[in-house]
Write an enzyme that holds these catalytic residues in place. Structure first.
Site, short mmCIF file in Angstrom:
data_model
loop_
_atom_site.label_atom_id
_atom_site.label_comp_id
_atom_site.label_asym_id
_atom_site.label_seq_id
_atom_site.Cartn_x
_atom_site.Cartn_y
_atom_site.Cartn_z
N GLU A 58 -18.13 -84.80 -31.22
CA GLU A 58 -17.71 -83.43 -30.92
C GLU A 58 -18.65 -82.41 -31.56
O GLU A 58 -18.81 -81.30 -31.07
CB GLU A 58 -16.27 -83.19 -31.39
N HIS A 102 -22.68 -84.22 -25.59
CA HIS A 102 -22.27 -85.62 -25.77
C HIS A 102 -23.32 -86.57 -25.18
O HIS A 102 -23.70 -87.58 -25.78
CB HIS A 102 -20.95 -85.90 -25.02
N HIS A 134 -21.14 -78.60 -22.74
CA HIS A 134 -20.38 -79.42 -23.69
C HIS A 134 -20.65 -80.92 -23.46
O HIS A 134 -21.07 -81.63 -24.37
CB HIS A 134 -18.89 -79.11 -23.53
N GLU A 135 -20.42 -81.36 -22.23
CA GLU A 135 -20.62 -82.78 -21.93
C GLU A 135 -22.10 -83.15 -22.08
O GLU A 135 -22.44 -84.27 -22.47
CB GLU A 135 -20.12 -83.12 -20.52
#
Lengths: 501, 501
Positions: free
Chosen positions: B296, B270, B266-267
């Protein structure tokens, strides 16, 4: 009158508080750059550091600051702290403002280029590459001394930036005594029949084990891990973002047990000094160690006077044996002598406790001669060789191991080197007084109790931050001016025993 | 004319450059506070952050800035980048300057106190403690909306801060479609006979092994470790100090294999977005992701659409089996279903891919009702319970698991939540277009080749930084406005297969 004074003081402190915040931020950015920054971001970080440094410069040299300094210079009966705050601010203000702006900019560009040239010159071991830059830097500094002014000796003005109050006159006396004593002692050691083996320290020590042992010792010293942390970097250093965040770095070598260990004890000495600074000095710009020399006195005191003493290892060697199988067959004396082996070498940063000061004194003599026009940059490599030959009995085969080894001159830091040796002198003088105040000190050290040392240093040095000048501080702490006899005595006693001379 | 324009642009960019440097510094200080600061230094760091934030505020709201904004607002035919720079600066300027200074200060104090009160209220699970603060924050925000102005719906003004261009009208349509689709799908899943065991993820995985596997996957994703690093913190986050220093944090749980793994993916989503921002946007304040929602979309795309897909694990599951003995007896389907298990829960941050959007939609509906005076803070706990009951079929037994679970409202961040669900919608719409542009995409993923994904996202999203608004960006990237159908289709396909419905 009183109300005006208070208002002026409030305004002045607001400016100093801004400087502290910016310095703290700058510190974190710098630390991160040395410890963890991703490779590709180094150039950008340089820009951010440059921007923040510029903001600091603006505050330090603003008209606002000038007005505060003038106001307080006309006030009598300032308390010690306010007096120091003003002196400090004035010193920094003068340091740049007395120099014409275009000169200052030209110089800033020169030194920023010189660092890269020095690096290249060192890599190629070619002094001629660096020489024209060094020449210009010295010319600038001489011109600056003209603007800054000087009393007896031009070099004094530079010395004062790093060790306020120290002069060539004082250093000549201190350093010549020290030099002669070390050279004579070294001579005897060379003739000694005692041979010290250092093989035991190359027996492969894991990073984890070294780290754990170093942290254990740091805790015993009184380093507060809730107000600091230990990380890895290429070269060890200590940095303080405030008194409750004082960080240490070290570098682990599997085949050199002493390196990380003694660098941690050394940096721990610096760090405890900063951690002990009282809260009350926040926002005064005096909430840090007073000078390079006094700072080195703390680090070298812990590293050498305590950390390489028999009494210290009486307690810690059994612990080391418990932790490291590599020392299973090692006897106390082998270890103790091993950490105190004297080996004249070419590189200052690798020097042992005895010869270290000689490296510094050589640089002092050279810098003094340069600024008094007794030698020129052309003479440097030969002067360097001659002095190493004369004092240490060895001479560099190339410039990289000689005149190019330190980066200090590329940044124009003339006058900085003496601090390293001053630290040794301060330390031994502190020890002498400490033993009078705490007669059973060594008995306590033998039992791993280092609290009295920490307390004495805190009471006599740390708690004052940068309020008193080094010369004042040492009289307050020991009752006499700085002199070389205690350190010389200490060296004579220690090495007579180790080398049976 | 042209010369004047260039000079104005130069001056404007200088101000933006200062903001970037200060933001970069602030970022490092914040990161360090979350990752490594010694416990005792947290309060002081808060002061330093406060000081630097104040400096940023001064630049953003200076008369200088105002004049630049006015100048460029009177210029026609600005290029896209300059136009965005001005719009950005204006938005930030208005956000504070339109509010009377005393109001702004009062509000800043209120929210800074409210955070501590919220924490206490959550600890004690007592909404009544927090309620008076929440009431005042909402009153302030309503008053601010009066200053800021609004078109159709007061809440739109708040939404626009986080997702420029999004409106209540658009969200009502998107979110009601999505809500109905998820509720209906969830209903079928509840009746499904497929039971998924998650025991395999609790089999004790060392931090070292997890870290190594996560880093391996991050590398395959294209995260550049020379322009970033992975550390540990209580809650995972991504932070960028510039495009070449974008850091990730995670948190390792020995008995929950999925936590660190998917948080890293997830990170990583980003971070890759930020790492891809082109150099040319430096100094424009547009050199970062354009909005919370688009950000997101990148993280959730990698985490869920790719990272929880069959094709992804076709390649990575064998590797996981090689690395983790714990999966020795585990079959592909057990693992794949395990990472996609649907379990309606009370806490947003622990929700699965399917039900996550429902948590967000509930918050959206509540915020919209609050700002349109359809409900009051007194109604909140009950409204919260009713909506959870209606959409998810479960309801909180206490305030801590209900209305108090998120910290957003204590800081006045109304309008922020929708971004999380918008990210899901964007992501599925990107996938649809990506599959048209790269028809063999899934074939490549099956072979562990994630480069086409990275390249598509870079070409269509990342390289624009914050130059185009989200609504523009999605049309440029996919040829149509944002809509919910692709995500709904995606969910229906995925869960029909997994739950055999």
């Amino acid at each position: 009158m009183c109300e005006q004074f208070n208002q002026q003081l409030k305004g002045f402190k607001e400016e100093l508080q801004k400087l502290e915040y910016l310095n703290s931020a700058l510190g974190v950015l710098y630390w991160d750059m040395r410890v963890g920054i991703p490779r590709k971001s180094v150039p950008y970080r340089g820009q951010v550091l440059g921007y923040l440094s510029g903001e600091i410069y603006k505050i330090q040299t603003s008209d606002k600051m000038k007005n505060y300094i003038e106001y307080f210079n006309n006030e009598n009966e300032l308390d010690d702290i306010t007096k120091s705050m003003v002196e400090n601010a004035q010193k920094i203000y003068n340091q740049t403002k007395k120099i014409p702006e275009d000169k200052y900019k030209e110089y800033a560009i020169l030194t920023s280029n010189a660092e890269a040239v020095w690096e290249e010159a060192k890599d190629k071991s070619d002094y001629n590459l660096f020489k024209p830059y060094l020449k210009k830097i010295i010319e600038f500094q001489k011109e600056f001394i003209g603007y800054w002014g000087y009393k007896d000796n031009k070099y004094d003005t530079l010395l004062d930036f790093y060790e306020p109050g120290i002069t060539t006159q004082k250093l000549d006396k201190l350093f010549s005594e020290l030099r002669d004593a070390i050279v004579s002692l070294l001579d005897k050691i060379k003739k000694s029949k005692v041979k010290i083996s250092e093989e035991i320290f190359a027996r492969g020590f894991t990073k984890q084990d070294q780290e754990s042992f170093s942290k254990y010792i740091l805790k015993k010293m009184g380093y507060d891990f809730d107000a600091g942390r230990v990380d890895e970097s290429v070269h060890p250093f200590t940095i303080n973002f405030e008194n409750k965040d004082v960080r240490i770095t070290t570098h682990y070598y599997e085949n050199e047990f002493r390196s990380a260990l003694f660098s941690c004890i050394h940096e721990g000495g610096h760090a405890i000094y900063e951690q002990d600074i009282p809260e009350s000095l926040k926002g005064t710009m005096l909430g840090n160690g007073v000078s390079m020399g006094v700072h080195e006195s703390q680090s070298r005191f812990y590293e050498n006077i305590i950390g390489r003493s028999k009494e210290f290892w009486a307690f810690f060697f059994p612990e080391a044996k418990r932790r490291f199988n590599q020392f299973k067959d090692v006897e106390f004396n082998e270890f103790y002598k091993g950490i105190n082996a004297v080996r004249p070498s070419l590189i200052r940063t690798e020097a042992d406790e005895l010869t270290y000061s000689l490296h510094v004194i050589i640089r002092y003599e050279i810098e003094k001669a340069l600024f008094n026009d007794e030698i020129t940059v052309d003479d440097l490599p030969q002067v360097w060789k001659d002095k190493y030959k004369e004092y240490l009995g060895i001479e560099p085969k190339n410039d990289a191991d000689g005149v190019l080894q330190d980066m200090h001159w590329s940044g124009g830091s003339f006058g900085y080197f003496p601090s390293y040796a001053l630290g040794n002198l301060y330390g031994a003088q502190f020890l002498n007084k400490m033993l009078k105040d705490v007669p059973d000190l060594y008995e306590k050290i033998k039992h791993g109790n280092l609290d009295d040392i920490h307390q004495w240093l805190n009471e006599n040095i740390h708690k004052y931050g940068a309020v008193y000048k080094p010369a004042d501080l040492i009289i307050r702490a020991t009752g006499e001016e700085l002199n070389a006899k205690y350190f010389i005595e200490y060296l004579n006693n220690k090495y007579s025993d180790i080398y049976d001379i």
